[in-house]
Design a protein around this motif. Sequence first.
Motif, PDB file in Angstrom:
ATOM      1  N   THR A  11       0.828  -1.197   0.000  1.00 27.07           N
ATOM      2  CA  THR A  11       0.000   0.000   0.000  1.00 27.07           C
ATOM      3  C   THR A  11       0.871   1.260   0.000  1.00 27.07           C
ATOM      4  O   THR A  11       2.019   1.239   0.435  1.00 27.07           O
ATOM      5  CB  THR A  11      -0.948   0.022   1.213  1.00 27.07           C
ATOM      6  OG1 THR A  11      -1.798   1.154   1.090  1.00 27.07           O
ATOM      7  CG2 THR A  11      -0.187   0.119   2.516  1.00 27.07           C
ATOM      8  N   ILE A  13      -0.248   3.986   1.525  1.00 25.06           N
ATOM      9  CA  ILE A  13      -0.699   4.741   2.695  1.00 25.06           C
ATOM     10  C   ILE A  13       0.407   4.744   3.742  1.00 25.06           C
ATOM     11  O   ILE A  13       0.943   3.703   4.108  1.00 25.06           O
ATOM     12  CB  ILE A  13      -1.985   4.126   3.279  1.00 25.06           C
ATOM     13  CG1 ILE A  13      -3.108   4.200   2.249  1.00 25.06           C
ATOM     14  CG2 ILE A  13      -2.393   4.842   4.555  1.00 25.06           C
ATOM     15  CD1 ILE A  13      -4.371   3.481   2.665  1.00 25.06           C
ATOM     16  N   ASP A  17      -0.474   9.469   6.966  1.00 29.11           N
ATOM     17  CA  ASP A  17      -1.828   9.497   6.404  1.00 29.11           C
ATOM     18  C   ASP A  17      -2.847   8.961   7.406  1.00 29.11           C
ATOM     19  O   ASP A  17      -3.943   9.510   7.540  1.00 29.11           O
ATOM     20  CB  ASP A  17      -1.903   8.660   5.126  1.00 29.11           C
ATOM     21  CG  ASP A  17      -1.107   9.238   3.975  1.00 29.11           C
ATOM     22  OD1 ASP A  17      -0.874  10.461   3.952  1.00 29.11           O
ATOM     23  OD2 ASP A  17      -0.708   8.455   3.090  1.00 29.11           O
ATOM     24  N   SER A  21      -5.850  11.143   9.118  1.00 26.03           N
ATOM     25  CA  SER A  21      -7.238  10.702   9.000  1.00 26.03           C
ATOM     26  C   SER A  21      -7.912  10.650  10.368  1.00 26.03           C
ATOM     27  O   SER A  21      -9.056  11.099  10.527  1.00 26.03           O
ATOM     28  CB  SER A  21      -7.273   9.328   8.343  1.00 26.03           C
ATOM     29  OG  SER A  21      -8.579   8.853   8.279  1.00 26.03           O
TER      30      SER A  21
END
Length: 52
Positions: A11, A13, A17, A21
């Motif tokens: 990934t 991410i 991040d 979030s």
Amino acid sequence: MTLERIFNNKTTITLEDIFQSILNEKIDARIKEFYDYNKVNSADSSKEEEVA
């Protein structure tokens, strides 16, 4: 029964991040807690002002 945690190593991410979030969710929750949804925004930005 054996429980396994599966991670996706491919990934894009990042940990940053994920933290951003979570922070955004907390901020949104606080805003919803204090914001009055029955209030109407009376600001009018459609009027053009003349600059001298």
